[in-house]
Scaffold this motif. Structure first.
Motif, short mmCIF file in Angstrom:
data_model
loop_
_atom_site.label_atom_id
_atom_site.label_comp_id
_atom_site.label_asym_id
_atom_site.label_seq_id
_atom_site.Cartn_x
_atom_site.Cartn_y
_atom_site.Cartn_z
N GLU A 345 50.47 -22.47 69.85
CA GLU A 345 50.80 -22.96 68.51
C GLU A 345 49.53 -23.05 67.65
O GLU A 345 48.57 -23.72 67.99
N GLY A 346 49.54 -22.33 66.53
CA GLY A 346 48.41 -22.37 65.61
C GLY A 346 47.23 -21.52 66.03
O GLY A 346 46.16 -21.59 65.41
N ARG A 347 47.38 -20.73 67.10
CA ARG A 347 46.29 -19.89 67.56
C ARG A 347 46.61 -18.41 67.36
O ARG A 347 47.77 -18.03 67.21
N HIS A 348 45.54 -17.58 67.39
CA HIS A 348 45.66 -16.14 67.23
C HIS A 348 45.07 -15.43 68.45
O HIS A 348 44.58 -16.07 69.40
N LEU A 349 45.07 -14.13 68.42
CA LEU A 349 44.57 -13.32 69.53
C LEU A 349 43.12 -13.66 69.85
O LEU A 349 42.73 -13.72 71.03
N ILE A 350 42.30 -13.89 68.84
CA ILE A 350 40.89 -14.18 69.07
C ILE A 350 40.72 -15.43 69.93
O ILE A 350 39.82 -15.50 70.79
N ASP A 351 41.61 -16.41 69.77
CA ASP A 351 41.53 -17.63 70.56
C ASP A 351 41.80 -17.34 72.04
O ASP A 351 41.14 -17.89 72.92
N LEU A 352 42.77 -16.48 72.30
CA LEU A 352 43.11 -16.12 73.67
C LEU A 352 41.94 -15.41 74.34
O LEU A 352 41.57 -15.72 75.48
N ILE A 353 41.33 -14.47 73.61
CA ILE A 353 40.24 -13.69 74.18
C ILE A 353 39.00 -14.55 74.43
O ILE A 353 38.31 -14.41 75.44
N GLU A 389 56.70 1.10 37.47
CA GLU A 389 55.91 0.08 38.14
C GLU A 389 56.83 -0.81 38.97
O GLU A 389 58.03 -0.87 38.75
N VAL A 390 56.21 -1.52 39.90
CA VAL A 390 56.89 -2.60 40.62
C VAL A 390 55.96 -3.80 40.57
O VAL A 390 54.76 -3.68 40.82
N HIS A 391 56.52 -4.96 40.23
CA HIS A 391 55.72 -6.18 40.17
C HIS A 391 56.11 -7.10 41.33
O HIS A 391 57.29 -7.19 41.69
N LEU A 392 55.12 -7.79 41.88
CA LEU A 392 55.33 -8.74 42.96
C LEU A 392 54.61 -10.04 42.64
O LEU A 392 53.63 -10.05 41.88
N ALA A 393 55.08 -11.14 43.23
CA ALA A 393 54.39 -12.43 43.14
C ALA A 393 54.13 -12.88 44.58
O ALA A 393 55.07 -13.18 45.32
N ILE A 394 52.86 -12.92 44.97
CA ILE A 394 52.49 -13.16 46.36
C ILE A 394 51.59 -14.38 46.46
O ILE A 394 50.50 -14.42 45.88
N ALA A 395 52.04 -15.37 47.21
CA ALA A 395 51.25 -16.59 47.41
C ALA A 395 50.31 -16.40 48.58
O ALA A 395 50.73 -16.05 49.69
N ALA A 396 49.02 -16.61 48.34
CA ALA A 396 48.03 -16.48 49.41
C ALA A 396 48.21 -17.62 50.42
O ALA A 396 48.21 -18.79 50.05
N VAL A 397 48.39 -17.25 51.67
CA VAL A 397 48.58 -18.25 52.74
C VAL A 397 47.23 -18.50 53.41
O VAL A 397 46.63 -17.59 53.99
N ARG A 398 46.77 -19.74 53.32
CA ARG A 398 45.49 -20.12 53.94
C ARG A 398 45.66 -21.49 54.58
O ARG A 398 46.28 -22.39 54.02
N TYR A 399 45.10 -21.64 55.76
CA TYR A 399 45.18 -22.92 56.45
C TYR A 399 44.11 -22.97 57.53
O TYR A 399 43.41 -21.97 57.79
N GLU A 400 43.98 -24.12 58.16
CA GLU A 400 43.00 -24.27 59.23
C GLU A 400 43.69 -24.86 60.45
O GLU A 400 44.52 -25.77 60.33
N SER A 401 43.39 -24.32 61.62
CA SER A 401 43.94 -24.88 62.86
C SER A 401 42.96 -24.63 63.99
O SER A 401 42.29 -23.58 64.03
N HIS A 402 42.85 -25.60 64.87
CA HIS A 402 41.95 -25.53 66.02
C HIS A 402 40.52 -25.15 65.60
O HIS A 402 39.85 -24.36 66.27
N GLY A 403 40.10 -25.71 64.47
CA GLY A 403 38.73 -25.53 64.01
C GLY A 403 38.41 -24.18 63.43
O GLY A 403 37.24 -23.85 63.22
N ARG A 404 39.43 -23.40 63.11
CA ARG A 404 39.18 -22.06 62.58
C ARG A 404 40.02 -21.85 61.31
O ARG A 404 41.20 -22.23 61.26
N ALA A 405 39.43 -21.24 60.30
CA ALA A 405 40.16 -20.90 59.08
C ALA A 405 41.10 -19.73 59.37
O ALA A 405 40.71 -18.76 60.02
N ARG A 406 42.32 -19.82 58.89
CA ARG A 406 43.33 -18.78 59.13
C ARG A 406 43.89 -18.31 57.79
O ARG A 406 43.77 -19.00 56.77
N GLY A 407 44.55 -17.17 57.82
CA GLY A 407 45.17 -16.68 56.59
C GLY A 407 46.30 -15.72 56.90
O GLY A 407 46.32 -15.07 57.95
#
Length: 592
Positions: A345-353, A389-407
């Motif tokens: 939970e809240g971890r990525h591949l880099i954490d596993l490695i 054209e095609v227009h989009l509205a995209i919210a940047a997802v940023r957070y921190e978990s287990h001492g690491r910045a995530r996005g």
């Protein structure tokens, strides 16, 4: 639909004749081609006349029911693929959306293929909830004698992987059905295994062949295939022509308005459709993984990790593949202890490695990861107004978990590394279940907090263009919400202009952090419930777009409560009224 050219140009037929014969032969099975060869040989032996044969009644096509429960459209598309191939194999398929399914008809299905996606934490897609509940309930009919097969779609990053498909598979069997093919549980990279499963399943469901009888209607099969043709599934490259942060510089959010230009013309999208973006991973994260694995010198792996492999999703399946590849004892104990699900939970591949260092090769990394999937975003424009054209509205997802910045992979790729002139691969994803009413004079109510407002910008643009063409358009009412009025009112000036020119009739806003007690769109619905019920009683269509976990559920509760209080209905009758709106296509959701 493209077909192989089976007949060479040297064949003694004109162009139109070759095309007709190719259309027939391309869809014929080996048995059908053999039958035709024998039939023509018999004609030659009889001097050009059809050879005498015992009168035999053509065998009727085998009925096949294909039901699908879809949220993003993948299950629906696969159901269409099943139907196309089934027709070519002598079946008479009927495709049914779970939203339209009458469970009482299932005992007559005979042969059934079910394709189901899982949403949220093990839930069926929103449109499937009613029929799914009927099927799981005590009043569900017996299915004795019915042959069935289930294809389950899911995402291994969620705890309840393919839960809906698994439940359907077990339920069909419990009700007396006979499993004709083993269930397949597929992750986001489902395309190839799904195609293989479909072929094998139709073979298992096929009736035993009868002597001298071929059940096929070539003309009908060809026409049906053409009718089912869909936009190309191949991505195209577009150029970023506008990249604007819609939030103020003092906001704690970042929402990018992205305008994309198509060199060869925009695809024929409709308001309500989505566009899939093929993102790239964060180059800095890629370098961290290469360093941790000792593979920094492998440029081929670097390219693959950048744009082809999913390096952020971490699931128990990922950990299991890691243990298979490395044999790491501590990682194995993590799985055996039953703690892996909580640990990831809240971890990525880099954490596993980094937590479980092991000697890895490029092949190991490829085996551990899955393909990087595209991300779909609701289109925020109408072709009638913005052209190619095609227009989009995209919210940047940023957070921190287990001492690491995530996005978020796609959102930070767009926010941080996309600028005007940048190139991006995209693919249109139609959504026929989120469409404006066929009659533009019909009133519409739109509920879209945050980036959920994107498709409603397209709706309003479309209505403005329709009105400019001289047609009467109905009223439109928007409920919009976000954090703060001053900093987070997405497309504020455009909504004000729409109110002035009449393409938007009314807007009610809810900014959750502008007062001590938080205020949301469902609270505004509560406040204006009498007017809302009056609009809906008058024939208005209601649309909801945004967060599925909380907002969409809370809005449905608010609408149901509005009917109960305004019309004096019981809770059950109010819920049935809202369900009736949904079945009539007047309550539509695009949630994520």
């Amino acid at each position: 639909m493209s077909r192989f050219n089976l007949l060479p140009r040297s064949a003694p037929f004109g162009d139109s004749e070759r095309a007709s014969l190719d259309a027939v032969l391309a869809g014929a099975t080996a048995v059908q081609r053999a039958w035709l060869a024998g039939f023509l040989a018999g004609m030659d032996a009889a001097g050009g006349q059809p050879a005498a044969a015992p009168a035999a009644q053509p065998k009727a096509s085998e009925p096949l029911t294909v039901i699908y429960a879809s949220e993003s459209g993948n299950s629906e598309r696969l159901a269409s693929d099943v139907a196309k191939l089934a027709r070519k194999q002598g079946f008479k398929p009927k495709v049914v959306d779970f939203a339209d399914l009458d469970v009482a008809t299932l005992p007559r299905a005979g042969k059934l293929v079910a394709i189901a996606a899982t949403w949220g934490e093990g839930e069926p897609p929103a449109r499937a909830i009613r029929a799914y509940g009927d099927l799981m309930g005590d009043a569900a009919p017996r299915l004795d004698g019915m042959e069935f097969a289930v294809l389950a779609l899911g995402d291994t990053s969620y705890a309840e992987f393919c839960a809906t498909g698994k439940a359907l598979d077990a339920r069909f069997e419990a009700l007396g059905g006979r499993r004709a093919a083993a269930r397949a549980d597929l992750d986001l990279d489902f395309e190839t295994p799904a195609a293989d499963w479909i072929k094998a399943t139709l073979k298992a469901l096929a009736p035993a062949p009868a002597d001298n009888v071929v059940a096929v209607d070539f003309a009908r099969a060809a026409a049906a295939d053409d009718a089912d043709a869909e936009p190309s599934r191949d991505p195209v490259v577009v150029e970023v022509v506008e990249h604007v942060n819609l939030n103020s510089s003092r906001s704690d959010k970042e929402t990018i308005h992205l305008a994309l230009a198509f060199e060869d013309g925009a695809p024929a999208y409709e308001p309500g459709d989505s566009l899939e973006l093929y993102p790239e991973n964060d180059p800095a994260l890629v370098e961290e993984i290469l360093t941790a694995t000792g593979l920094s010198g492998d440029d081929a792996l670097r390219r693959a990790l950048l744009s082809e492999r999913d390096i952020t999703t971490l699931s128990t399946a990922t950990v299991e593949r890691f243990v298979t590849a490395t044999g790491h004892a501590d990682a194995r104990r993590l799985i055996e202890s039953g703690q892996a699900r909580a640990w990831i939970e809240g971890r990525h591949l880099i954490d596993l490695i980094e937590t479980y260092p092991a000697a890895l090769t490029a092949d190991h990394v490829a085996a551990i990861t899955r393909p990087l999937p595209p991300r779909a975003y609701s289109i925020a424009s109408s072709r009638r107004e913005v052209g190619d054209e095609v227009h989009l509205a995209i919210a940047a997802v940023r957070y921190e978990s287990h001492g690491r910045a995530r996005g978020g992979v796609a959102s930070t790729h767009v926010a941080d590394r996309m600028k005007d002139g940048a190139k991006l691969r995209v693919r249109l994803k139609p959504n026929r279940h989120f469409r404006l009413p066929a009659d533009p004079a019909t009133d519409i109510v739109m509920v879209g907090p945050g980036t959920g407002v994107a498709p409603f910008r397209a709706f309003v643009q479309e209505r403005r263009a329709v009105a400019a063409a001289g047609r009467t358009v109905g009223r439109s009412w928007l409920f919009f919400g976000d954090r703060r009025f001053t900093h987070d009112f997405l497309y504020q000036l455009e909504w004000q202009e729409a109110l002035e020119d009449g393409s938007l009739t009314r807007i009610d806003v809810a900014f959750s952090r502008d007062q001590p007690e938080k205020l949301y769109v469902q609270d505004r619905i509560d406040q204006h419930r009498k007017e809302l019920v009056a609009w809906l009683d008058g024939g208005a269509h209601l649309y909801v777009c945004g967060d599925a976990k909380a907002m969409a559920k809370d809005v449905r509760i608010a609408v149901t409560r509005a009917y109960a209080e305004v019309k004096g209905l019981s809770a059950d009758d109010a819920a049935a009224t809202v369900s009736a709106l949904e079945r009539a296509g007047r309550y539509q959701q695009d949630v994520y």
